[in-house]
Design a protein around this motif. Structure first.
Motif, PDB file in Angstrom:
ATOM      1  N   LEU A  38       1.055  -1.092   0.131  1.00  0.00           N
ATOM      2  CA  LEU A  38      -0.188  -0.051   0.324  1.00  0.00           C
ATOM      3  C   LEU A  38       0.683   1.131  -0.310  1.00  0.00           C
ATOM      4  O   LEU A  38       2.278   1.478   1.001  1.00  0.00           O
ATOM      5  N   PHE A  39       0.475   2.505  -1.222  1.00  0.00           N
ATOM      6  CA  PHE A  39       1.318   3.504  -1.063  1.00  0.00           C
ATOM      7  C   PHE A  39       0.670   4.826  -1.310  1.00  0.00           C
ATOM      8  O   PHE A  39      -0.638   4.736  -1.428  1.00  0.00           O
ATOM      9  N   LYS A  40       0.911   5.519  -0.032  1.00  0.00           N
ATOM     10  CA  LYS A  40      -0.280   6.559   0.325  1.00  0.00           C
ATOM     11  C   LYS A  40      -0.240   7.540  -0.714  1.00  0.00           C
ATOM     12  O   LYS A  40       0.701   7.803  -1.150  1.00  0.00           O
ATOM     13  N   LYS A  41      -1.053   8.144  -1.038  1.00  0.00           N
ATOM     14  CA  LYS A  41      -0.858   8.528  -2.396  1.00  0.00           C
ATOM     15  C   LYS A  41      -1.029  10.014  -2.442  1.00  0.00           C
ATOM     16  O   LYS A  41      -0.470  10.716  -0.997  1.00  0.00           O
ATOM     17  N   ASP A  98      -2.943   3.566  -2.612  1.00  0.00           N
ATOM     18  CA  ASP A  98      -2.631   2.791  -3.888  1.00  0.00           C
ATOM     19  C   ASP A  98      -2.837   1.471  -3.568  1.00  0.00           C
ATOM     20  O   ASP A  98      -1.463   1.483  -2.737  1.00  0.00           O
ATOM     21  N   LEU A  99      -3.222   0.035  -3.724  1.00  0.00           N
ATOM     22  CA  LEU A  99      -2.503  -0.782  -3.577  1.00  0.00           C
ATOM     23  C   LEU A  99      -1.828  -1.449  -4.721  1.00  0.00           C
ATOM     24  O   LEU A  99      -1.699  -1.521  -6.117  1.00  0.00           O
ATOM     25  N   ASP A 150      -2.519 -11.302 -16.554  1.00  0.00           N
ATOM     26  CA  ASP A 150      -4.365 -11.309 -17.148  1.00  0.00           C
ATOM     27  C   ASP A 150      -4.041 -10.347 -15.820  1.00  0.00           C
ATOM     28  O   ASP A 150      -4.425 -10.684 -15.313  1.00  0.00           O
ATOM     29  N   TYR A 151      -3.629  -9.091 -16.652  1.00  0.00           N
ATOM     30  CA  TYR A 151      -3.537  -8.090 -15.220  1.00  0.00           C
ATOM     31  C   TYR A 151      -5.181  -7.907 -14.766  1.00  0.00           C
ATOM     32  O   TYR A 151      -5.697  -7.341 -13.661  1.00  0.00           O
ATOM     33  N   LYS A 152      -6.620  -7.709 -15.928  1.00  0.00           N
ATOM     34  CA  LYS A 152      -7.686  -7.695 -15.770  1.00  0.00           C
ATOM     35  C   LYS A 152      -7.767  -8.444 -14.939  1.00  0.00           C
ATOM     36  O   LYS A 152      -8.817  -8.371 -14.441  1.00  0.00           O
ATOM     37  N   LYS A 153      -8.149  -9.387 -15.099  1.00  0.00           N
ATOM     38  CA  LYS A 153      -8.093 -10.751 -14.005  1.00  0.00           C
ATOM     39  C   LYS A 153      -7.977 -10.741 -12.885  1.00  0.00           C
ATOM     40  O   LYS A 153      -8.614 -10.998 -12.166  1.00  0.00           O
ATOM     41  N   ALA A 154      -6.506 -10.484 -12.388  1.00  0.00           N
ATOM     42  CA  ALA A 154      -6.402 -10.192 -11.439  1.00  0.00           C
ATOM     43  C   ALA A 154      -6.741  -8.800 -10.461  1.00  0.00           C
ATOM     44  O   ALA A 154      -6.837  -9.444  -8.961  1.00  0.00           O
ATOM     45  N   ILE A 155      -6.435  -7.875 -11.253  1.00  0.00           N
ATOM     46  CA  ILE A 155      -7.267  -6.761 -10.586  1.00  0.00           C
ATOM     47  C   ILE A 155      -9.026  -7.030 -10.042  1.00  0.00           C
ATOM     48  O   ILE A 155      -9.017  -7.520  -9.066  1.00  0.00           O
ATOM     49  N   ALA A 194      -7.154   3.362  -5.881  1.00  0.00           N
ATOM     50  CA  ALA A 194      -6.564   1.721  -7.242  1.00  0.00           C
ATOM     51  C   ALA A 194      -5.713   0.797  -7.110  1.00  0.00           C
ATOM     52  O   ALA A 194      -4.931   1.219  -6.010  1.00  0.00           O
ATOM     53  N   ILE A 195      -5.907   0.259  -7.759  1.00  0.00           N
ATOM     54  CA  ILE A 195      -5.178  -1.404  -7.401  1.00  0.00           C
ATOM     55  C   ILE A 195      -4.240  -1.137  -8.536  1.00  0.00           C
ATOM     56  O   ILE A 195      -4.829  -0.372 -10.186  1.00  0.00           O
ATOM     57  N   TYR A 196      -2.715  -1.698  -8.766  1.00  0.00           N
ATOM     58  CA  TYR A 196      -2.295  -1.450 -10.102  1.00  0.00           C
ATOM     59  C   TYR A 196      -1.186  -2.551  -9.998  1.00  0.00           C
ATOM     60  O   TYR A 196      -0.600  -3.075  -8.865  1.00  0.00           O
ATOM     61  N   VAL A 197      -0.982  -2.973 -11.108  1.00  0.00           N
ATOM     62  CA  VAL A 197      -0.670  -4.492 -11.459  1.00  0.00           C
ATOM     63  C   VAL A 197       0.926  -3.536 -11.594  1.00  0.00           C
ATOM     64  O   VAL A 197       0.911  -2.775 -13.013  1.00  0.00           O
ATOM     65  N   VAL A 198       2.114  -4.239 -11.535  1.00  0.00           N
ATOM     66  CA  VAL A 198       3.048  -3.336 -12.059  1.00  0.00           C
ATOM     67  C   VAL A 198       4.022  -4.488 -12.218  1.00  0.00           C
ATOM     68  O   VAL A 198       4.313  -5.380 -12.301  1.00  0.00           O
TER      69      VAL A 198
END
Length: 123
Positions: free
Chosen positions: A27-30, A38-39, A49-54, A75-79
């Motif tokens: 978790l990062f503070k905005k 933000d997660l 498959d980032y859409k499936k993961a989110i 938000a959830i971000y896949v990086v």
């Protein structure tokens, strides 16, 4: 806030128990927001498959968090492992688990506040 972190740790543990390795789960503070987070997730299965993961992570959040806590996740971000956030964390030695970072500049990137619940650079 401690309840939110405890519940997010539980979600991390569920993913790991399902055999889903995590390079990063944090978790990062905005910026300029006191209660918005933000997660950020990095994992090969999430990149594939980032859409499936989110969607999967969103379902877990909805199941585990209260309405008030859900509003704290902006938000959830896949990086990918090439993302600057992964490179920032590479400034630390090795794995991290349940680490709290505040007001820290790593590799030129300012981190206001973060809870790094899982970081494994070997993945």
């Amino acid at each position: 806030m401690p309840d939110l972190i405890t519940k997010i740790k539980g979600i991390r543990d569920k993913l790991l128990k399902e055999g889903k390795e995590l390079r990063l789960f944090a978790l990062f503070k905005k910026e300029n927001e006191d209660m918005m987070w933000d997660l950020v997730v990095s994992a090969n299965w999430a990149q594939d498959d980032y859409k499936k993961a989110i969607g999967e992570i969103s379902q877990l959040l909805q199941k585990e968090l209260s309405d008030e806590e859900l509003l704290m996740i902006s938000a959830i971000y896949v990086v990918t492992k090439e993302d600057s956030m992964i490179k920032v964390l590479s400034g630390f030695a090795g794995k991290m688990k349940d680490s709290h970072i505040q007001n820290c500049n790593i590799n030129g990137i300012q981190i206001r506040e973060a809870f790094v619940l899982e970081y494994n650079p070997a993945i």
